[in-house]
Scaffold this motif. Structure first.
Motif, mmCIF file in Angstrom:
data_model
loop_
_atom_site.group_PDB
_atom_site.id
_atom_site.type_symbol
_atom_site.label_atom_id
_atom_site.label_comp_id
_atom_site.label_asym_id
_atom_site.label_seq_id
_atom_site.Cartn_x
_atom_site.Cartn_y
_atom_site.Cartn_z
ATOM 1 N N PHE A 1 13.054 -12.460 19.928
ATOM 2 C CA PHE A 1 12.400 -13.674 20.479
ATOM 3 C C PHE A 1 11.764 -13.178 21.669
ATOM 4 O O PHE A 1 10.685 -13.627 21.849
ATOM 5 N N SER A 2 12.415 -12.347 22.573
ATOM 6 C CA SER A 2 11.743 -11.751 23.787
ATOM 7 C C SER A 2 10.509 -11.037 23.455
ATOM 8 O O SER A 2 9.500 -11.430 24.274
ATOM 9 N N PHE A 3 10.460 -10.289 22.362
ATOM 10 C CA PHE A 3 9.363 -9.706 21.890
ATOM 11 C C PHE A 3 8.288 -10.384 21.567
ATOM 12 O O PHE A 3 7.238 -10.435 21.987
ATOM 13 N N ALA A 4 8.804 -11.475 20.893
ATOM 14 C CA ALA A 4 7.614 -12.722 20.201
ATOM 15 C C ALA A 4 6.971 -13.247 21.630
ATOM 16 O O ALA A 4 5.813 -13.643 21.446
ATOM 17 N N CYS A 5 7.852 -13.448 22.681
ATOM 18 C CA CYS A 5 7.238 -14.184 23.657
ATOM 19 C C CYS A 5 6.089 -13.665 24.316
ATOM 20 O O CYS A 5 4.882 -14.324 24.809
ATOM 21 N N TYR A 6 5.939 -12.286 24.424
ATOM 22 C CA TYR A 6 5.125 -11.417 25.091
ATOM 23 C C TYR A 6 3.905 -11.636 24.092
ATOM 24 O O TYR A 6 2.782 -11.393 24.778
ATOM 25 N N LEU A 7 3.954 -11.661 22.895
ATOM 26 C CA LEU A 7 2.543 -11.670 21.953
ATOM 27 C C LEU A 7 2.097 -13.078 21.365
ATOM 28 O O LEU A 7 1.190 -13.042 20.776
ATOM 29 N N GLY A 8 3.003 -13.917 21.572
ATOM 30 C CA GLY A 8 2.742 -15.507 21.068
ATOM 31 C C GLY A 8 2.937 -15.274 19.431
ATOM 32 O O GLY A 8 2.468 -16.158 18.822
ATOM 33 N N ALA A 9 3.949 -14.449 19.266
ATOM 34 C CA ALA A 9 4.297 -14.113 17.662
ATOM 35 C C ALA A 9 5.373 -15.343 17.272
ATOM 36 O O ALA A 9 6.012 -16.041 18.369
ATOM 37 N N ALA B 1 7.092 -5.007 22.308
ATOM 38 C CA ALA B 1 5.555 -5.523 22.244
ATOM 39 C C ALA B 1 4.600 -4.550 22.427
ATOM 40 O O ALA B 1 3.516 -4.652 22.025
ATOM 41 N N GLY B 2 4.619 -3.465 23.457
ATOM 42 C CA GLY B 2 3.972 -2.683 23.573
ATOM 43 C C GLY B 2 3.827 -1.496 22.301
ATOM 44 O O GLY B 2 2.728 -1.007 22.309
ATOM 45 N N LEU B 3 4.903 -1.256 22.060
ATOM 46 C CA LEU B 3 4.931 -0.387 20.724
ATOM 47 C C LEU B 3 4.352 -0.994 19.618
ATOM 48 O O LEU B 3 3.694 -0.075 18.877
ATOM 49 N N TRP B 4 4.359 -2.380 19.404
ATOM 50 C CA TRP B 4 3.875 -2.977 18.066
ATOM 51 C C TRP B 4 3.305 -4.069 18.642
ATOM 52 O O TRP B 4 3.590 -5.312 17.988
ATOM 53 N N PRO B 5 2.174 -3.888 19.045
ATOM 54 C CA PRO B 5 1.190 -5.019 19.807
ATOM 55 C C PRO B 5 0.574 -6.147 18.790
ATOM 56 O O PRO B 5 0.140 -6.980 19.265
ATOM 57 N N GLU B 6 0.233 -5.801 17.602
ATOM 58 C CA GLU B 6 -0.181 -6.415 16.620
ATOM 59 C C GLU B 6 0.379 -7.471 16.013
ATOM 60 O O GLU B 6 0.220 -8.120 14.784
ATOM 61 N N THR B 7 1.881 -7.595 16.274
ATOM 62 C CA THR B 7 2.983 -8.238 15.603
ATOM 63 C C THR B 7 2.612 -9.809 15.571
ATOM 64 O O THR B 7 2.312 -10.518 16.602
ATOM 65 N N THR B 8 2.516 -10.530 14.831
ATOM 66 C CA THR B 8 2.292 -12.039 14.739
ATOM 67 C C THR B 8 3.556 -12.744 14.103
ATOM 68 O O THR B 8 3.949 -14.086 14.287
ATOM 69 N N ARG B 9 4.572 -12.252 13.023
ATOM 70 C CA ARG B 9 5.587 -12.877 12.494
ATOM 71 C C ARG B 9 6.567 -11.923 12.323
ATOM 72 O O ARG B 9 6.617 -10.880 11.554
ATOM 73 N N TYR C 1 5.567 -23.285 20.683
ATOM 74 C CA TYR C 1 6.045 -22.865 21.973
ATOM 75 C C TYR C 1 6.274 -23.883 22.902
ATOM 76 O O TYR C 1 7.197 -24.194 23.564
ATOM 77 N N SER C 2 5.098 -24.713 23.006
ATOM 78 C CA SER C 2 5.441 -26.176 23.760
ATOM 79 C C SER C 2 6.366 -27.153 23.395
ATOM 80 O O SER C 2 7.173 -27.609 24.054
ATOM 81 N N GLU C 3 6.800 -27.180 21.920
ATOM 82 C CA GLU C 3 7.914 -27.979 21.525
ATOM 83 C C GLU C 3 9.103 -27.240 22.057
ATOM 84 O O GLU C 3 10.069 -27.981 22.236
ATOM 85 N N LEU C 4 9.372 -26.024 21.703
ATOM 86 C CA LEU C 4 10.528 -25.429 22.155
ATOM 87 C C LEU C 4 10.660 -25.720 23.579
ATOM 88 O O LEU C 4 11.635 -25.674 24.040
ATOM 89 N N GLY C 5 9.527 -25.509 24.466
ATOM 90 C CA GLY C 5 9.681 -25.348 25.845
ATOM 91 C C GLY C 5 10.287 -27.034 26.264
ATOM 92 O O GLY C 5 10.992 -26.972 27.088
ATOM 93 N N GLY D 1 1.004 -22.163 23.964
ATOM 94 C CA GLY D 1 1.864 -23.406 23.864
ATOM 95 C C GLY D 1 1.499 -24.043 22.456
ATOM 96 O O GLY D 1 2.684 -24.361 21.917
ATOM 97 N N ASP D 2 0.519 -23.870 21.788
ATOM 98 C CA ASP D 2 0.235 -24.378 20.471
ATOM 99 C C ASP D 2 0.449 -23.839 19.292
ATOM 100 O O ASP D 2 0.568 -23.887 18.142
ATOM 101 N N LYS D 3 0.816 -22.468 19.478
ATOM 102 C CA LYS D 3 1.074 -21.574 18.474
ATOM 103 C C LYS D 3 2.526 -21.546 17.999
ATOM 104 O O LYS D 3 3.418 -21.975 18.786
#
Length: 540
Positions: A242-250, A218-226, A52-56, A35-37
């Motif tokens: 965006f779907s990729f980012a959602c799994y990782l909180g990126a 997200a499974g292939l590149w799990p360390e992604t943040t940005r 993520y919370s603001e987008l929500g 949420g806060d990321k």
């Protein structure tokens, strides 16, 4: 354990894990966990960073606003919007409602807008104020467009429209979708293919298309943040990122458009660790500090093998090839650890949740090492082209989708793109792959972009023509057709070397920024020379 066995374990594991039910469930998952990321970070333009919370909360208000307009499950809603948080949140809100969103390219002509809105059976439209003049003329002049409601974001639109900001202000920032049953196979998008020949076809994509692609990447590149997003949101690229980012909180770092002059600076300034690279980007001028970045991996598709090697060394980061298309999402992927495949020209192994088969003209599987058409099947692929029964009949063989691309597979299971079925030049008795000739021409340092296609010839049926854009500082004298022939003669068989050459300033392009080769062959684009015939040494 070798890389193929390790990848096979990864594939089996990710396929055994339960899938989130739909895109709404995926976004809810990310809001609850991260949420806060930061979720949205603007690049090169004004705008606020959103968590993520603001987008929500914006998604919830958007869903309630759409309901106030009369949107319900199964409604077709067109989005003619710039790359803004409002655009992304409208897409997710429609997903939560079980509605179908239609991505509209803001650069469409009036004729293309009429076609897309009618072909997609759009009932509602959300647009931005800068597009209202074009839209008002369109609605006035074309009675066939049967829109129930139009909402305008920004300044107020015509009296017959609703102001989106007012609807959002009146909407609750909580939305309960528990009463709406949306399955993974329910449609979520109608995305239009490139349309380089005639009008494009609308691909009806299900929720699982995005849930699966985000999970796999997200499974292939799990360390992604940005993650850098520099393509418009009517295109598939930002949506799967965006779907990729959602799994990782990126965070997705959103730029208004792609740039060949600023992409390296964007990577550095915004500490991007996942980006994308293509031939044109790889061929830009080398900077002294290009490797001083935060990148962990660069994705690519169709990059020249030689350029891939050079770009890896230049940026100091693995570059991994894949093969995909609007209709199937990911079909093949190159594992991150497959360093020995660098520059091989392979686009990887079969992606999770996908079966791939190389087939002959009758649709039968052929042995490895032989060239045939790539067929793909699996959950979450295109459900069909809206309103195009003949195209659907041609595109599918049972559950298999026929990609229209020729491939071969080596003994280890790696796939290699050969050519597009419709991108073959038939010169006398020889079949020439335009892609192979293009790859050779990309190896010339002075070349910035290139396309190769057929021109009619009375003697040989077709001859090969090269369309060339040179890098700044070069011209048709410094890189003459004769010099190109000498270069190609060291790489290509004689019959594959282009006979005709024409230099351009700009090529016509599709909505996904690919070269619209059919339009180029039909005379479009910004040419700087006439055509040179190396056989008789004349320009005409």
């Amino acid at each position: 354990m070798n890389i193929e066995a390790s990848y096979d374990q990864f594939r089996k594991r990710i396929e055994s894990e339960p899938l989130l039910k739909n895109v709404g469930a995926l976004v809810d998952f990310s809001i609850q966990r991260y949420g806060d990321k930061a979720a949205w970070i603007p690049v090169d333009n004004e705008g606020a960073e959103l968590s993520y919370s603001e987008l929500g909360r914006l998604i919830a208000r958007s869903a309630n606003a759409f309901m106030a307009l009369g949107v319900e499950k199964g409604s077709h809603v067109a989005l003619l919007m710039p790359s803004t948080p409002e655009h992304l949140c409208a897409w997710v809100a429609l997903a939560k409602l079980g509605a179908v969103s239609i991505g509209i390219n803001p650069n469409y002509t009036t004729q293309e807008l009429v076609y897309t809105l009618t072909d997609s059976e759009a009932e509602f439209l959300l647009t931005a104020d800068q597009f209202v003049p074009k839209l008002a003329t369109l609605i006035q002049d074309n009675q066939a467009i049967a829109l129930k409601k139009v909402a305008v974001s920004g300044a107020s639109g015509p009296a017959s429209t609703s102001r989106w900001e007012n609807l959002l202000a009146e909407a609750d920032d909580h939305f309960d979708s528990s009463h709406i049953d949306v399955s993974g196979e329910d449609p979520i998008n109608i995305l239009y293919t490139s349309g380089s020949t005639g009008f494009p076809k609308g691909c009806v994509l299900p929720h699982n298309y995005w849930v699966i692609k985000g999970k796999v990447v997200a499974g292939l590149w799990p360390e992604t943040t940005r993650i850098l997003c520099d393509a418009p949101f009517h295109y598939m690229g930002p949506l799967w990122r965006f779907s990729f980012a959602c799994y990782l909180g990126a965070a997705i770092c959103v730029a208004p458009r792609a740039s060949l002059t600023r992409f390296v600076d964007r990577w550095k300034t915004h500490k991007i660790d996942f980006g994308w690279i293509n031939n044109a980007m790889a061929m830009t001028a080398v900077g002294t500090s290009d490797s001083e970045n935060s990148l962990k991996v660069l994705g690519t598709s169709g990059i020249s093998p030689n350029l891939q090697k050079l770009a890896e060394a230049r940026f100091g980061v693995p570059i991994r090839e894949h093969y995909g298309m609007t209709e199937v999402g990911l079909a093949t992927v190159m594992p991150l650890g497959a360093d020995e495949m660098l520059g091989s020209g392979s686009c990887g192994l079969t992606a999770p949740f996908r079966d791939c088969m190389i087939a002959d003209e009758c649709g039968n599987a052929i042995e490895r090492g032989k060239v045939g058409e790539l067929y793909v099947r699996g959950p979450g692929i295109v459900k069909g082209y809206i309103g195009k029964p003949e195209a659907n009949a041609q595109a599918f063989r049972g559950a298999w989708f026929k990609t229209g691309d020729l491939f071969w597979q080596d003994e280890r299971g790696y796939f290699y793109f050969h050519s597009r079925i419709k991108d073959i030049i038939r010169r006398s008795a020889e079949n020439i792959s335009a892609s192979e000739v293009e790859a050779a021409l990309y190896g010339i340092p002075e070349v910035e972009d290139v396309a190769v296609g057929p021109v009619k010839d009375e003697m040989r049926g077709e001859e090969v023509k090269a369309f060339i854009i040179l890098k700044p500082g070069f011209d048709p004298v410094s890189l003459s057709p004769e010099r190109i022939v000498v270069y190609c003669s060291k790489i290509l068989a004689r019959y594959k070397i282009p006979r005709y050459y024409q230099y351009f300033q700009d090529f016509p392009r599709t909505s996904s920024d690919k070269i619209a080769k059919r339009l180029l062959l039909d005379g479009e684009g910004v040419a700087v020379t006439t055509t040179y015939d190396v056989t008789n040494g004349t320009w005409s």
